[in-house]
Design a protein around this motif. Structure first.
Motif, PDB file in Angstrom:
ATOM      1  N   ILE A   1      -2.919   6.188  20.255  1.00  0.00           N
ATOM      2  CA  ILE A   1      -2.120   6.478  21.436  1.00  0.00           C
ATOM      3  C   ILE A   1      -0.924   7.361  21.080  1.00  0.00           C
ATOM      4  O   ILE A   1      -0.378   8.069  21.922  1.00  0.00           O
ATOM      5  CB  ILE A   1      -1.661   5.166  22.125  1.00  0.00           C
TER       6      ILE A   1
ATOM      7  N   ASP B   1      -9.390  -1.585  17.266  1.00  0.00           N
ATOM      8  CA  ASP B   1      -9.813  -0.472  18.117  1.00  0.00           C
ATOM      9  C   ASP B   1     -11.277  -0.159  17.872  1.00  0.00           C
ATOM     10  O   ASP B   1     -11.761  -0.224  16.776  1.00  0.00           O
ATOM     11  CB  ASP B   1      -8.940   0.732  17.719  1.00  0.00           C
TER      12      ASP B   1
ATOM     13  N   ILE C   1      -3.203  -2.347  21.011  1.00  0.00           N
ATOM     14  CA  ILE C   1      -3.031  -0.968  21.466  1.00  0.00           C
ATOM     15  C   ILE C   1      -3.471  -0.034  20.339  1.00  0.00           C
ATOM     16  O   ILE C   1      -2.967  -0.139  19.221  1.00  0.00           O
ATOM     17  CB  ILE C   1      -1.565  -0.691  21.849  1.00  0.00           C
TER      18      ILE C   1
ATOM     19  N   SER D   1     -10.633   3.972  22.775  1.00  0.00           N
ATOM     20  CA  SER D   1      -9.937   4.828  21.814  1.00  0.00           C
ATOM     21  C   SER D   1     -10.043   6.296  22.196  1.00  0.00           C
ATOM     22  O   SER D   1      -9.224   7.118  21.774  1.00  0.00           O
ATOM     23  CB  SER D   1     -10.512   4.608  20.415  1.00  0.00           C
TER      24      SER D   1
ATOM     25  N   LEU E   1       4.102   5.228  30.284  1.00  0.00           N
ATOM     26  CA  LEU E   1       3.092   4.341  29.707  1.00  0.00           C
ATOM     27  C   LEU E   1       3.333   2.955  30.288  1.00  0.00           C
ATOM     28  O   LEU E   1       4.346   2.311  29.990  1.00  0.00           O
ATOM     29  CB  LEU E   1       3.192   4.315  28.179  1.00  0.00           C
TER      30      LEU E   1
ATOM     31  N   SER F   1      -7.265   8.917  23.370  1.00  0.00           N
ATOM     32  CA  SER F   1      -6.452   9.763  22.494  1.00  0.00           C
ATOM     33  C   SER F   1      -6.820  11.234  22.602  1.00  0.00           C
ATOM     34  O   SER F   1      -6.069  12.104  22.147  1.00  0.00           O
ATOM     35  CB  SER F   1      -6.596   9.310  21.040  1.00  0.00           C
TER      36      SER F   1
END
Length: 282
Positions: free
Chosen positions: A202, A281, A198, A176, A211, A179
């Motif tokens: 993001i 996540d 995902i 994570s 991506l 980000s």
């Protein structure tokens, strides 16, 4: 006579500019030469010549700031002493036959801005402290045999613009902490053993232009925040286990040129999101 003096002055300036590479730096270069079978390089070094004449090096004053030995038939391992090149900004050893693990000392090369080791035979884990290289703008390790997880410390590389880890043996989830990479333009991890959903975060990578997540084990619905990535030109997601129909997604990304999803995800339908679904996540 005046012309001769000017010529001698320029020669003196040149000698002073390139004659004082420190012994530590020169030893590190010789170690690199020895550890990678320098006598068999396509463009070898004459160790009797000044460092300034060695192929593929860039010097600024007394310091080596760039090494570009791509396509040069380097065979062997990277020596730990490479970290003595403390002023190095660019290390490009791509398209060679280097193998083994990266020396742990590589994370001490804090001046590095570009680390390009792709298309070799490196293995082992990406150093867990890779985030110490806070000046990195480009980290390109694709087409090797790196395994293990992507280190969470990668989120400390806040100047990073290109992160390409494709075609390795990496596993686990996308951390994570990615980000935090607000300057990132390219994120490519295709052809690994990554899994999980995902992360919604993001969507914070607003500068992202590419991506590439194909050929992994990602699953679940794509986060709806993908539609906020207005700079995206390439979105490749096929050969995963994504669920839902994403026919609308391409329409919501006005700059998309390359778009790839599995056929089962391209049916007409409403864009699925994770808005109402738990995100696993970390």
């Amino acid at each position: 006579m005046k012309t001769l003096k000017i010529t001698l002055l320029f020669c003196l300036i040149s000698v002073l500019s390139y004659a004082n590479v420190s012994q530590d730096q020169k030893t590190a270069l010789v170690d690199l030469y020895t550890a990678t079978n320098g006598d068999s390089w396509n463009h070898s070094w004459d160790l009797k010549q000044p460092v300034s004449k060695w192929y593929g090096l860039t010097l600024e004053g007394d310091n080596v700031v760039g090494i570009n030995l791509s396509f040069n038939n380097l065979i062997g391992n990277l020596p730990e002493s490479i970290s003595n090149l403390t002023h190095l900004k660019v290390l490009n050893l791509s398209f060679n036959k280097l193998e083994g693990e990266l020396p742990v000392t590589i994370v001490n090369m804090i001046s590095l801005e570009e680390l390009k080791l792709f298309s070799n035979k490196f293995n082992g884990a990406i150093p867990s402290d890779i985030g110490a290289l806070t000046n990195l703008k480009s980290l390109e390790l694709f087409n090797n045999d790196f395994f293990g997880e992507i280190p969470s410390s990668i989120g400390n590389l806040t100047k990073l613009e290109s992160l390409i880890l494709s075609s390795n043996l990496l596993m686990g989830r996308l951390p994570s902490t990615i980000s935090k990479l607000k300057s990132l333009k390219v994120l490519s991890v295709f052809d690994n053993n990554l899994l999980g959903t995902i992360p919604k975060s993001i969507g914070e990578l607003t500068q992202l232009e590419e991506l590439v997540l194909s050929n992994n084990g990602f699953y679940g619905n794509l986060p709806g925040v993908l539609v906020e990535l207005k700079s995206l030109k390439t979105l490749l997601l096929s050969n995963n286990k994504f669920e839902g129909n994403y026919a609308v997604l391409k329409e919501k990304l006005p700059n998309i040129v390359d778009f790839d999803l599995d056929e089962s995800n391209l049916n007409e339908g409403v864009l699925a999101t994770l808005d109402d679904e738990e995100n696993d996540d970390d």
